[in-house]
Design a protein around this motif. Structure first.
Motif, PDB file in Angstrom:
ATOM      1  N   TYR A  83       0.827  -1.209   0.000  1.00 15.57           N
ATOM      2  CA  TYR A  83       0.000   0.000   0.000  1.00 15.57           C
ATOM      3  C   TYR A  83       0.864   1.263   0.000  1.00 15.57           C
ATOM      4  N   HIS A  84       1.996   1.199   0.669  1.00 16.17           N
ATOM      5  CA  HIS A  84       2.874   2.360   0.745  1.00 16.17           C
ATOM      6  C   HIS A  84       3.650   2.574  -0.551  1.00 16.17           C
ATOM      7  N   LEU A  85       4.031   1.493  -1.199  1.00 12.14           N
ATOM      8  CA  LEU A  85       4.687   1.617  -2.502  1.00 12.14           C
ATOM      9  C   LEU A  85       3.755   2.281  -3.510  1.00 12.14           C
ATOM     10  N   LEU A  86       2.484   1.885  -3.472  1.00 15.56           N
ATOM     11  CA  LEU A  86       1.505   2.485  -4.379  1.00 15.56           C
ATOM     12  C   LEU A  86       1.249   3.944  -4.017  1.00 15.56           C
ATOM     13  N   ALA A  87       1.276   4.255  -2.717  1.00 13.60           N
ATOM     14  CA  ALA A  87       1.088   5.641  -2.279  1.00 13.60           C
ATOM     15  C   ALA A  87       2.214   6.526  -2.802  1.00 13.60           C
ATOM     16  N   LYS A  88       3.429   6.007  -2.797  1.00 14.81           N
ATOM     17  CA  LYS A  88       4.569   6.775  -3.308  1.00 14.81           C
ATOM     18  C   LYS A  88       4.403   7.056  -4.801  1.00 14.81           C
ATOM     19  N   LYS A  89       3.863   6.089  -5.529  1.00 17.65           N
ATOM     20  CA  LYS A  89       3.634   6.290  -6.966  1.00 17.65           C
ATOM     21  C   LYS A  89       2.568   7.361  -7.205  1.00 17.65           C
ATOM     22  N   VAL A  90       1.522   7.345  -6.390  1.00 13.51           N
ATOM     23  CA  VAL A  90       0.465   8.351  -6.522  1.00 13.51           C
ATOM     24  C   VAL A  90       1.026   9.746  -6.272  1.00 13.51           C
ATOM     25  N   CYS A  91       1.819   9.876  -5.216  1.00 10.32           N
ATOM     26  CA  CYS A  91       2.341  11.191  -4.830  1.00 10.32           C
ATOM     27  C   CYS A  91       3.446  11.690  -5.754  1.00 10.32           C
ATOM     28  N   ALA A  92       4.018  10.788  -6.539  1.00  9.98           N
ATOM     29  CA  ALA A  92       5.080  11.195  -7.463  1.00  9.98           C
ATOM     30  C   ALA A  92       4.567  12.203  -8.482  1.00  9.98           C
ATOM     31  N   ASN A  93       3.265  12.174  -8.749  1.00 17.88           N
ATOM     32  CA  ASN A  93       2.669  13.086  -9.727  1.00 17.88           C
ATOM     33  C   ASN A  93       1.934  14.255  -9.065  1.00 17.88           C
ATOM     34  N   LEU A  94       2.081  14.365  -7.742  1.00 16.64           N
ATOM     35  CA  LEU A  94       1.404  15.422  -7.000  1.00 16.64           C
ATOM     36  C   LEU A  94       2.421  16.236  -6.205  1.00 16.64           C
ATOM     37  N   SER A  95       1.947  17.275  -5.553  1.00 13.36           N
ATOM     38  CA  SER A  95       2.831  18.084  -4.705  1.00 13.36           C
ATOM     39  C   SER A  95       2.854  17.568  -3.273  1.00 13.36           C
ATOM     40  N   THR A  96       2.156  16.466  -3.018  1.00 12.28           N
ATOM     41  CA  THR A  96       2.105  15.885  -1.676  1.00 12.28           C
ATOM     42  C   THR A  96       3.416  15.182  -1.346  1.00 12.28           C
ATOM     43  N   GLU A  97       3.960  15.473  -0.177  1.00 11.11           N
ATOM     44  CA  GLU A  97       5.229  14.883   0.243  1.00 11.11           C
ATOM     45  C   GLU A  97       5.000  13.570   0.985  1.00 11.11           C
ATOM     46  N   ILE A  98       5.942  12.641   0.817  1.00 11.43           N
ATOM     47  CA  ILE A  98       5.936  11.378   1.561  1.00 11.43           C
ATOM     48  C   ILE A  98       7.072  11.420   2.578  1.00 11.43           C
ATOM     49  N   HIS A  99       6.754  11.139   3.844  1.00 11.18           N
ATOM     50  CA  HIS A  99       7.768  11.081   4.896  1.00 11.18           C
ATOM     51  C   HIS A  99       7.685   9.705   5.555  1.00 11.18           C
ATOM     52  N   VAL A 100       8.825   9.052   5.670  1.00  9.02           N
ATOM     53  CA  VAL A 100       8.861   7.655   6.091  1.00  9.02           C
ATOM     54  C   VAL A 100       9.536   7.496   7.450  1.00  9.02           C
ATOM     55  N   PHE A 101       8.831   6.830   8.362  1.00 14.40           N
ATOM     56  CA  PHE A 101       9.407   6.454   9.650  1.00 14.40           C
ATOM     57  C   PHE A 101       9.994   5.052   9.554  1.00 14.40           C
ATOM     58  N   GLU A 102      11.030   4.814  10.324  1.00 14.11           N
ATOM     59  CA  GLU A 102      11.633   3.489  10.432  1.00 14.11           C
ATOM     60  C   GLU A 102      12.366   3.428  11.767  1.00 14.11           C
ATOM     61  N   GLU A 103      12.725   2.215  12.184  1.00 10.30           N
ATOM     62  CA  GLU A 103      13.551   2.088  13.384  1.00 10.30           C
ATOM     63  C   GLU A 103      14.822   2.910  13.186  1.00 10.30           C
ATOM     64  N   GLY A 104      15.404   3.367  14.272  1.00  4.54           N
ATOM     65  CA  GLY A 104      16.541   4.267  14.177  1.00  4.54           C
ATOM     66  C   GLY A 104      17.760   3.652  13.511  1.00  4.54           C
ATOM     67  N   TYR A 105      18.443   4.445  12.701  1.00  4.41           N
ATOM     68  CA  TYR A 105      19.747   4.018  12.197  1.00  4.41           C
ATOM     69  C   TYR A 105      20.710   3.891  13.372  1.00  4.41           C
ATOM     70  N   LEU A 106      20.547   4.780  14.352  1.00  2.24           N
ATOM     71  CA  LEU A 106      21.336   4.724  15.572  1.00  2.24           C
ATOM     72  C   LEU A 106      20.519   3.998  16.632  1.00  2.24           C
ATOM     73  N   ARG A 107      21.190   3.260  17.489  1.00  2.98           N
ATOM     74  CA  ARG A 107      20.498   2.495  18.524  1.00  2.98           C
ATOM     75  C   ARG A 107      21.175   2.726  19.868  1.00  2.98           C
ATOM     76  N   PRO A 108      20.448   2.531  20.982  1.00  3.05           N
ATOM     77  CA  PRO A 108      19.011   2.267  21.041  1.00  3.05           C
ATOM     78  C   PRO A 108      18.215   3.562  21.169  1.00  3.05           C
TER      79      PRO A 108
END
Length: 427
Positions: A83-108
């Motif tokens: 669902y998120h991959l498809l959301a990125k494709k939708v927003c690629a043609n719009l001015s809407t920004e995608i911001h992605v959360f993930e576990e930290g590169y730094l831990r803990p």
């Protein structure tokens, strides 16, 4: 100025709802789309909408939602979900920004937040010279002690239970992993039991591996079996394939005095156990007396005393760099930069691990802390003095994501309250 913000799927638990309150306190308008009962359990109010269509219908639904509500920014957790991959494709043609959360590169207790993508999809530069002039002074690292593991376990069980109970409301939903609440619950329970069993049974090997002088030890980091970073950003189809490659190469090229330690991922202990696979391969390559497989060990101590570390693209690599231990990546990682990681082949790494440019590492780490690392935890609020989420935002991210022309409203225990204004007595 205030933005209209949309949340898609987040970590299991109430993190996105808490974050929504934090955005609202800064004057922004928030919306949420739920895909299953688990999503709805943790974020269901007047701001939320249930998507009950098929995956094929999702892009049009999202496109219409964005235009109807004039969405400026979308936040999601995990950029490799369907669902998120498809959301990125939708927003690629719009001015809407995608911001992605993930576990930290730094831990803990760090979170990662990047525009457009994380890990292998990150736009972080892999050119060393781009960091050599960067400020090496990092932010004040106040201590967030403790773990969010038990909170995550409880949230996961509740999430899958709600997804099962309300499955009839979301008949077309496709999850990125098993949604069987009984099986998932048993996995987490088994993981908790195994943690205690391994803690007791592996005492002897822990003492041997963490003592000073264990300089001929190489550590191979095993990632979660369903890790999208393995499947999407490496040439390996499974962790078993990675294990086979590591043991085969080690047996052929490493010194006969060297040992190999394969470290199991703590979040995978309930799902997998590679003891049989490792024993079979060790016997096949005649390395039975030089290989250890361990689950419960103080990772910093293990890394600090190791000669080298091999991983696919785990963020443990950054911890290895922090302790000055050379690392070889076999996948695509954000820190795989000349001067930080070994750039030669794996056969050569066993013989000569090279060295780390620690000045470059400190500058790179400080850059991460300023640009995409947030102090906190998805599952547990360690410090409510900062906000309802407990997050401590670096200035750049605070200006980018929280700031608006409106003055932030005061929050007490997650509830908005009107600010107290002084009244002149007129005397």
């Amino acid at each position: 100025m205030p933005d209209n913000i949309l949340f898609l799927q987040g970590p299991v638990g109430p993190f996105f709802k808490r974050l929504g309150k934090e955005f609202t306190a800064h004057g922004h308008n928030t919306f949420k789309i739920n895909f299953n009962g688990g999503d709805a359990l943790f974020y269901s109010n007047s701001e939320s909408t249930n998507f009950v269509g098929t995956v094929e219908e999702w892009p049009n639904f999202l496109n219409e939602f964005i235009h109807k509500h004039q969405i400026k920014r979308i936040y999601l957790f995990g950029d490799c979900r369907k669902y998120h991959l498809l959301a990125k494709k939708v927003c690629a043609n719009l001015s809407t920004e995608i911001h992605v959360f993930e576990e930290g590169y730094l831990r803990p207790n760090y979170l990662t937040l990047e525009k457009d993508g994380v890990n292998g999809n990150s736009k972080i530069s892999r050119i060393a010279d781009n960091y050599r002039q960067s400020d090496r002074n990092s932010l004040d690292e106040d201590q967030y002690s403790g773990s969010g593991f038990m909170y995550a376990a409880v949230f996961a069980i509740l999430y899958y239970l709600a997804a099962l109970v309300w499955r009839y409301k979301f008949p077309n939903y496709r999850h990125h992993r098993s949604m069987n609440v009984l099986i998932e619950g048993l996995y987490w329970i088994r993981g908790g039991i195994r943690k205690h069993v391994y803690s007791i049974g592996e005492r002897k090997i822990r003492r041997r591996l963490t003592k000073q002088g264990s300089s001929d030890v190489f550590v191979a980091i095993l990632q979660v079996h369903s890790d999208m970073q393995v499947k999407t950003h490496s040439s390996f189809d499974s962790i078993e394939e990675f294990i086979n490659e590591i043991i085969r190469s080690f047996s052929q090229y490493a010194s006969k005095d060297a040992r190999l330690v394969l470290k199991h991922h703590p979040m995978d202990r309930g799902y997998t156990n590679y003891k049989g696979v490792i024993s079979k391969l060790a016997k096949h390559y005649n390395t039975q007396d030089r290989i250890d497989y361990i689950h419960e060990i103080n990772l910093p101590s293990l890394l600090k005393n190791a000669k080298g570390v091999v991983t696919i693209n785990s963020t443990v690599g950054l911890s290895s760099l922090h302790h000055g231990t050379p690392i070889k990546n076999l996948g695509y990682a954000i820190y795989d930069i000349p001067g930080l990681t070994y750039q030669g082949g794996l056969p050569e790494f066993w013989k000569d691990t090279g060295s780390i440019d620690m000045d470059l590492y400190e500058r790179f780490r400080a850059w991460l802390m300023r640009n995409n690392q947030i102090r906190g935890n998805f599952y547990r609020n360690f410090n409510r003095t900062y906000s309802v989420t407990g997050l401590r935002w670096p200035q750049l991210l605070e200006d980018t994501h929280l700031a608006s022309l409106q003055k932030p409203k005061q929050m007490i225990r997650g509830k908005l309250v009107k600010p107290v204004t002084s009244v002149s007595s007129g005397v």
